[in-house]
Motif scaffolding. Structure first.
Motif, PDB file in Angstrom:
ATOM      1  N   PRO A  22     -11.418  -4.789  -7.083  1.00 46.01           N
ATOM      2  CA  PRO A  22     -10.465  -4.877  -5.973  1.00 46.01           C
ATOM      3  C   PRO A  22      -9.027  -4.894  -6.489  1.00 46.01           C
ATOM      4  O   PRO A  22      -8.747  -5.403  -7.584  1.00 46.01           O
ATOM      5  N   GLN A  23      -8.122  -4.347  -5.711  1.00 50.05           N
ATOM      6  CA  GLN A  23      -6.711  -4.302  -6.080  1.00 50.05           C
ATOM      7  C   GLN A  23      -5.879  -4.959  -4.988  1.00 50.05           C
ATOM      8  O   GLN A  23      -6.146  -4.767  -3.802  1.00 50.05           O
ATOM      9  N   PRO A  24      -4.873  -5.717  -5.382  1.00 54.04           N
ATOM     10  CA  PRO A  24      -4.022  -6.381  -4.375  1.00 54.04           C
ATOM     11  C   PRO A  24      -3.196  -5.349  -3.600  1.00 54.04           C
ATOM     12  O   PRO A  24      -2.862  -4.278  -4.115  1.00 54.04           O
ATOM     13  N   LEU A  25      -2.877  -5.693  -2.379  1.00 54.49           N
ATOM     14  CA  LEU A  25      -2.101  -4.813  -1.512  1.00 54.49           C
ATOM     15  C   LEU A  25      -0.635  -5.225  -1.546  1.00 54.49           C
ATOM     16  O   LEU A  25      -0.310  -6.418  -1.541  1.00 54.49           O
ATOM     17  N   GLU A  26       0.259  -4.235  -1.577  1.00 51.69           N
ATOM     18  CA  GLU A  26       1.692  -4.492  -1.668  1.00 51.69           C
ATOM     19  C   GLU A  26       2.417  -3.865  -0.481  1.00 51.69           C
ATOM     20  O   GLU A  26       1.978  -2.852   0.070  1.00 51.69           O
ATOM     21  N   GLN A  27       3.551  -4.448  -0.115  1.00 54.02           N
ATOM     22  CA  GLN A  27       4.424  -3.941   0.949  1.00 54.02           C
ATOM     23  C   GLN A  27       3.600  -3.543   2.187  1.00 54.02           C
ATOM     24  O   GLN A  27       3.769  -2.451   2.739  1.00 54.02           O
ATOM     25  N   LEU A  28       2.719  -4.424   2.576  1.00 53.16           N
ATOM     26  CA  LEU A  28       1.795  -4.118   3.665  1.00 53.16           C
ATOM     27  C   LEU A  28       2.530  -3.869   4.986  1.00 53.16           C
ATOM     28  O   LEU A  28       2.109  -3.029   5.789  1.00 53.16           O
ATOM     29  N   GLY A  29       3.611  -4.566   5.212  1.00 48.30           N
ATOM     30  CA  GLY A  29       4.348  -4.396   6.466  1.00 48.30           C
ATOM     31  C   GLY A  29       4.856  -2.980   6.658  1.00 48.30           C
ATOM     32  O   GLY A  29       4.663  -2.375   7.728  1.00 48.30           O
ATOM     33  N   TRP A  30       5.482  -2.412   5.633  1.00 48.84           N
ATOM     34  CA  TRP A  30       5.977  -1.036   5.723  1.00 48.84           C
ATOM     35  C   TRP A  30       4.828  -0.051   5.877  1.00 48.84           C
ATOM     36  O   TRP A  30       4.902   0.905   6.659  1.00 48.84           O
ATOM     37  N   GLY A  31       3.754  -0.285   5.144  1.00 51.55           N
ATOM     38  CA  GLY A  31       2.613   0.628   5.221  1.00 51.55           C
ATOM     39  C   GLY A  31       1.993   0.650   6.606  1.00 51.55           C
ATOM     40  O   GLY A  31       1.680   1.719   7.152  1.00 51.55           O
ATOM     41  N   LEU A  32       1.835  -0.529   7.210  1.00 54.85           N
ATOM     42  CA  LEU A  32       1.249  -0.592   8.548  1.00 54.85           C
ATOM     43  C   LEU A  32       2.181   0.012   9.588  1.00 54.85           C
ATOM     44  O   LEU A  32       1.722   0.661  10.540  1.00 54.85           O
ATOM     45  N   ALA A  33       3.487  -0.178   9.424  1.00 53.82           N
ATOM     46  CA  ALA A  33       4.448   0.410  10.372  1.00 53.82           C
ATOM     47  C   ALA A  33       4.376   1.930  10.346  1.00 53.82           C
ATOM     48  O   ALA A  33       4.398   2.593  11.400  1.00 53.82           O
ATOM     49  N   LEU A  34       4.275   2.511   9.160  1.00 55.37           N
ATOM     50  CA  LEU A  34       4.163   3.965   9.047  1.00 55.37           C
ATOM     51  C   LEU A  34       2.854   4.467   9.650  1.00 55.37           C
ATOM     52  O   LEU A  34       2.808   5.529  10.281  1.00 55.37           O
ATOM     53  N   SER A  35       1.775   3.707   9.465  1.00 51.91           N
ATOM     54  CA  SER A  35       0.489   4.100  10.033  1.00 51.91           C
ATOM     55  C   SER A  35       0.526   4.070  11.552  1.00 51.91           C
ATOM     56  O   SER A  35      -0.005   4.971  12.221  1.00 51.91           O
ATOM     57  N   VAL A  36       1.150   3.058  12.126  1.00 53.89           N
ATOM     58  CA  VAL A  36       1.256   2.958  13.588  1.00 53.89           C
ATOM     59  C   VAL A  36       2.091   4.110  14.137  1.00 53.89           C
ATOM     60  O   VAL A  36       1.761   4.695  15.185  1.00 53.89           O
ATOM     61  N   LEU A  37       3.182   4.461  13.454  1.00 52.47           N
ATOM     62  CA  LEU A  37       4.027   5.564  13.906  1.00 52.47           C
ATOM     63  C   LEU A  37       3.251   6.885  13.912  1.00 52.47           C
ATOM     64  O   LEU A  37       3.325   7.660  14.880  1.00 52.47           O
ATOM     65  N   SER A  38       2.496   7.136  12.852  1.00 50.13           N
ATOM     66  CA  SER A  38       1.718   8.376  12.796  1.00 50.13           C
ATOM     67  C   SER A  38       0.631   8.388  13.874  1.00 50.13           C
ATOM     68  O   SER A  38       0.346   9.437  14.463  1.00 50.13           O
ATOM     69  N   SER A  39       0.047   7.231  14.168  1.00 48.41           N
ATOM     70  CA  SER A  39      -0.971   7.160  15.216  1.00 48.41           C
ATOM     71  C   SER A  39      -0.371   7.453  16.591  1.00 48.41           C
ATOM     72  O   SER A  39      -1.017   8.087  17.436  1.00 48.41           O
ATOM     73  N   ALA A  40       0.841   6.986  16.821  1.00 48.99           N
ATOM     74  CA  ALA A  40       1.506   7.267  18.097  1.00 48.99           C
ATOM     75  C   ALA A  40       1.736   8.770  18.263  1.00 48.99           C
ATOM     76  O   ALA A  40       1.541   9.321  19.356  1.00 48.99           O
ATOM     77  N   LEU A  41       2.119   9.447  17.186  1.00 51.06           N
ATOM     78  CA  LEU A  41       2.303  10.902  17.250  1.00 51.06           C
ATOM     79  C   LEU A  41       0.983  11.604  17.558  1.00 51.06           C
ATOM     80  O   LEU A  41       0.920  12.489  18.417  1.00 51.06           O
ATOM     81  N   ASN A  42      -0.068  11.199  16.857  1.00 51.87           N
ATOM     82  CA  ASN A  42      -1.378  11.819  17.079  1.00 51.87           C
ATOM     83  C   ASN A  42      -1.905  11.539  18.485  1.00 51.87           C
ATOM     84  O   ASN A  42      -2.489  12.410  19.132  1.00 51.87           O
ATOM     85  N   GLY A  43      -1.718  10.324  18.969  1.00 53.53           N
ATOM     86  CA  GLY A  43      -2.211   9.970  20.292  1.00 53.53           C
ATOM     87  C   GLY A  43      -1.528  10.762  21.394  1.00 53.53           C
ATOM     88  O   GLY A  43      -2.181  11.254  22.320  1.00 53.53           O
ATOM     89  N   GLY A  44      -0.200  10.902  21.297  1.00 50.07           N
ATOM     90  CA  GLY A  44       0.525  11.687  22.304  1.00 50.07           C
ATOM     91  C   GLY A  44       0.113  13.138  22.303  1.00 50.07           C
ATOM     92  O   GLY A  44      -0.108  13.747  23.362  1.00 50.07           O
ATOM     93  N   LEU A  45      -0.020  13.724  21.112  1.00 46.96           N
ATOM     94  CA  LEU A  45      -0.425  15.126  21.019  1.00 46.96           C
ATOM     95  C   LEU A  45      -1.856  15.312  21.504  1.00 46.96           C
ATOM     96  O   LEU A  45      -2.165  16.300  22.182  1.00 46.96           O
ATOM     97  N   ALA A  46      -2.749  14.371  21.191  1.00 47.65           N
ATOM     98  CA  ALA A  46      -4.143  14.487  21.627  1.00 47.65           C
ATOM     99  C   ALA A  46      -4.243  14.495  23.146  1.00 47.65           C
ATOM    100  O   ALA A  46      -5.019  15.267  23.723  1.00 47.65           O
ATOM    101  N   TRP A  47      -3.465  13.653  23.812  1.00 53.23           N
ATOM    102  CA  TRP A  47      -3.494  13.596  25.276  1.00 53.23           C
ATOM    103  C   TRP A  47      -3.041  14.930  25.871  1.00 53.23           C
ATOM    104  O   TRP A  47      -3.654  15.445  26.809  1.00 53.23           O
ATOM    105  N   ILE A  48      -1.979  15.496  25.310  1.00 51.49           N
ATOM    106  CA  ILE A  48      -1.463  16.780  25.800  1.00 51.49           C
ATOM    107  C   ILE A  48      -2.492  17.891  25.576  1.00 51.49           C
ATOM    108  O   ILE A  48      -2.766  18.708  26.461  1.00 51.49           O
TER     109      ILE A  48
END
Length: 318
Positions: free
Chosen positions: A111-137
């Motif tokens: 196992p490896q420790p996780l770093e800068q998790l806050g920034w990583g999760l924020a980027l993941s949420v942003l990409s999911s919002a883009l995918n979700g909007g496009l999927a609906w359209i």
């Protein structure tokens, strides 16, 4: 008042082009999230987005092929090209799932420790919002254009959104508990989830290539048009439709039907009725190609006649 939607203003080819651009953007965001955190769960999410890019690119090609008009070698058009896009996307999903599992398994041992998790999760949420909007359209546009390629890409994007949501929730749990083994477990759960979607897409594409009948609501609408065409014509049972066969190929629909008319009708009278039915069907579904065979009331086509018994060959003389 009718609400305007972006799906109404874009054709399948342009929407697939938008999907390619969004997939490239989400790959950059999710790869950066993985690089910042070192999470194999986020890496699995980025690998699935890589599949999105490859599938959208291939889908754009197939949608372009599907819009080509009929030619001498393809008299019924190229609509089935969209089913190849769906099958290819399903295959890529299975390959991505295998790569995710291969990457995640060693993390159980080391196992490896996780770093800068806050920034990583924020980027993941942003990409999911883009995918979700496009999927609906795209999902809305797929129903309007009857496009299998758009539907396949949209459903894959929705799977990506739910996957990302699961990854984010689980990584928050890792951060709260310190259980690093949850990270590779998340990745394997992602892989199993997308395998299900990949198999479903491949199954649907195989059914499309096998010339399935149109959906029940479409069939009911066609039957209603045929029945309305006979209203007001007093010819009894001598005037009827039968042998109604339908099939679908991408955005196009095909109908074969027999129109039985009374024996005393003239050719001109029967042809006038046939033309009215064709016009009504064209108004119902512009992508529907109808083939109406006009027959006397007491006639059946040769294709439906009972096969004649074979005459035995005389024994050969030696």
């Amino acid at each position: 008042m009718r609400t305007f939607c972006l799906a109404d203003g874009l054709n399948p080819r342009r929407l697939m082009g938008v999907s390619v651009a969004v997939a490239a953007g989400t790959i950059a965001l999710k790869t950066l999230a993985w690089w910042l955190t070192g999470s194999v769960g986020l890496l699995s999410d980025a690998l699935e987005s890589l599949v999105n890019l490859a599938a959208a690119s291939f889908g754009l090609w197939m949608v372009t092929v599907a819009t080509r008009p009929p030619d001498q070698g393809h008299p019924f058009g190229h609509s089935k090209a969209e089913y190849f896009s769906s099958a290819f996307e399903g295959l890529l999903i299975l390959c991505a799932a295998a790569a995710i599992v291969w990457t995640a398994l060693p993390r159980f041992r080391a196992p490896q420790p996780l770093e800068q998790l806050g920034w990583g999760l924020a980027l993941s949420v942003l990409s999911s919002a883009l995918n979700g909007g496009l999927a609906w359209i795209m999902l809305r546009a797929s129903r309007r254009h009857r496009s299998m390629a758009l539907e396949a890409d949209a459903r894959h994007l929705l799977t990506d959104v739910w996957t990302s949501a699961g990854v984010v929730a689980a990584l928050l749990l890792v951060n709260a508990t310190g259980w690093l083994w949850l990270d590779p477990l998340i990745a394997i759960a992602v892989a199993l989830n997308i395998v299900r979607e990949g198999l479903r897409l491949m199954w649907r594409s195989s059914q499309g290539l096998m010339d399935t009948a149109v959906d029940p609501p479409e069939q009911a609408a066609i039957d209603a048009v045929l029945q309305r065409a006979l209203q007001g014509l007093h010819a009894g049972a001598a005037l009827r439709f039968d042998h109604v066969l339908t099939r679908q190929a991408g955005q196009r629909r095909f109908l074969d039907v027999h129109l039985h008319v009374p024996p005393d009708w003239s050719v001109r009278q029967a042809d006038a009725l046939r033309r009215r039915v064709e016009q009504a069907l064209a108004e119902l579904a512009p992508a529907l190609r109808a083939s109406i065979q006009v027959l006397p009331a007491d006639a059946e086509p040769l294709a439906n006649a009972a096969p004649a018994e074979a005459t035995p060959e005389p024994p050969s003389e030696r």
